[in-house]
Design an enzyme around this catalytic site. Structure first.
Site, PDB file in Angstrom:
ATOM      1  N   LYS A 155       0.866  -1.185   0.000  1.00 57.42           N
ATOM      2  CA  LYS A 155       0.000   0.000   0.000  1.00 57.42           C
ATOM      3  C   LYS A 155       0.903   1.236   0.000  1.00 57.42           C
ATOM      4  O   LYS A 155       1.201   1.821   1.049  1.00 57.42           O
ATOM      5  CB  LYS A 155      -0.914  -0.056   1.229  1.00 57.42           C
ATOM      6  CG  LYS A 155      -2.279   0.515   0.981  1.00 57.42           C
ATOM      7  CD  LYS A 155      -3.226   0.176   2.106  1.00 57.42           C
ATOM      8  CE  LYS A 155      -4.324   1.209   2.258  1.00 57.42           C
ATOM      9  NZ  LYS A 155      -5.108   1.521   1.090  1.00 57.42           N
TER      10      LYS A 155
HETATM   11  N1  PMP Z   1      -7.426  -2.223  -3.202  1.00 59.52           N
HETATM   12  C1  PMP Z   1      -6.931  -0.983  -3.068  1.00 59.52           C
HETATM   13  C2  PMP Z   1      -6.144  -0.377  -4.181  1.00 59.52           C
HETATM   14  C3  PMP Z   1      -7.176  -0.254  -1.889  1.00 59.52           C
HETATM   15  O1  PMP Z   1      -6.702   0.977  -1.743  1.00 59.52           O
HETATM   16  C4  PMP Z   1      -7.939  -0.848  -0.855  1.00 59.52           C
HETATM   17  C5  PMP Z   1      -8.212  -0.085   0.409  1.00 59.52           C
HETATM   18  N2  PMP Z   1      -7.196  -0.276   1.360  1.00 59.52           N
HETATM   19  C6  PMP Z   1      -8.408  -2.158  -1.032  1.00 59.52           C
HETATM   20  C7  PMP Z   1      -8.136  -2.818  -2.223  1.00 59.52           C
HETATM   21  C8  PMP Z   1      -9.170  -2.869   0.070  1.00 59.52           C
HETATM   22  O2  PMP Z   1      -8.284  -3.214   1.099  1.00 59.52           O
HETATM   23  P1  PMP Z   1      -8.774  -3.310   2.626  1.00 59.52           P
HETATM   24  O3  PMP Z   1      -9.945  -4.188   2.636  1.00 59.52           O
HETATM   25  O4  PMP Z   1      -7.611  -3.901   3.337  1.00 59.52           O
HETATM   26  O5  PMP Z   1      -9.094  -1.938   3.066  1.00 59.52           O
END
Ligand code: PMP
Length: 305
Positions: A155
């Site tokens: 991320k």
């Molecule tokens: N894909 C992307 C590109 C994101 O930014 C997010 C948000 N964090 C997600 C998927 C979903 O991840 P999570 O469920 O861990 O928030």
């Protein structure tokens, strides 16, 4: 007065400042997380959802960028708990940890030779997408960042240019959300959400090898589909035109929670209303995050004033 955890101490939010020359700002060399804490009126407490799992992913992201936040996932969870006690509010809260290259030198791109910084702050946050009416989506002309360019499973702050371009153009064209293809032409994600389709009584979601972020909500939904719905869960690539004719479609993420998609490029999904399994999973998810489902209490960290 709100506090921020900033490079080893809790400081007032207006004192948590960085230089304009910061590497992380100039080049997008940071890693972050998005975590929600839900307020339960019944328990007069906040419930942070899957706190330690988020910090485990945070450390994996940091590992890829040679960033050392200086704490274990357990320690970061404890720090966040203390921060939420200090910033306690009777509302849903979004927690944003960010670790970044804090170096002030220009033109130094060797990640192993740069200083690191760490901050954790909180903001109040309601719904990110409309979870009640359903989302009108479009397939974006922007492709999802490839693992051969910027690691999609980390991320990374700079990679949200990809999210921003896709989201901006979708909204400028009158849609609520963008769906992104990878370079092989498969549907892989929303602009900041993982995606699930229901087709012939099975749930389908793209595999980690399809340039997705391995979402915490995605793994939550996979577990609920298998344990509670007892439906087949298939991790496989989804074709571009396949998406137009699935029975149900929904996006999941910390921000987006469980957001039904009711149309893609003006083609109705199912009958254009929220699908049966989507509704069951959405309701179950909201119960769990608000501390109303005993079976999944282990996913919650309770914080009181
Ligand atoms: N894909 C992307 C590109 C994101 O930014 C997010 C948000 N964090 C997600 C998927 C979903 O991840 P999570 O469920 O861990 O928030």
């Amino acid at each position: 007065m709100k506090f921020v955890y900033f490079n080893g101490e809790f400081v007032r939010q207006d004192k948590a400042l960085i230089s304009i020359m910061t590497h992380g700002l100039q080049y997008g060399t940071g890693c972050f997380e998005g975590i929600r804490a839900y307020y339960s009126e019944k328990d007069t407490a906040l419930y942070a959802f899957r706190l330690e799992e988020h910090f485990k992913r945070f450390l994996r992201s940091c590992q890829t960028l040679f960033i050392k936040p200086g704490h274990s996932a357990g320690e970061l969870s404890q720090i966040t708990k203390s921060l939420l006690e200090k910033n306690f509010d009777k509302t849903d809260i979004y927690i944003r940890p960010v670790a970044y290259k804090s170096d002030l030198r220009v033109g130094n791109f060797n990640l192993t030779k740069l200083e690191d910084g760490l901050a954790i702050y909180t903001v109040s946050m309601g719904r990110y997408l409309d979870t009640t009416k359903g989302v009108r989506a479009t397939i974006s002309p922007w492709r999802r960042i490839s693992d051969t360019a910027i690691p999609p499973r980390a991320k990374v702050t700079g990679s949200y240019i990809n999210t921003s371009l896709a989201k901006t153009d979708a909204e400028l064209s009158g849609y609520d959300e963008a769906l992104l293809l990878d370079n092989a032409g498969h549907i892989v994600e929303g602009s900041a959400e993982n995606i699930f389709a229901v087709k012939s009584g099975a749930l389908i979601t793209p595999p980690p090898s399809d340039d997705i972020l391995e979402g915490i909500t995605r793994s939550t939904i996979i577990e609920l589909v298998q344990k509670e719905l007892k439906l087949p869960l298939i991790e496989r690539s989804i074709g571009r035109s396949e998406i137009y004719s699935v029975d149900e479609l929904f996006l999941v993420g910390t921000g987006a929670e469980v957001s039904p998609v009711i149309s893609v490029d003006k083609r109705l999904i199912g009958d254009g209303t929220i699908g049966k399994y989507t509704k069951i999973l959405k309701d179950m998810y909201f119960q769990i995050v608000h501390g109303e489902n005993k079976t999944y209490k282990h996913w919650l960290t309770k914080i009181t004033a």
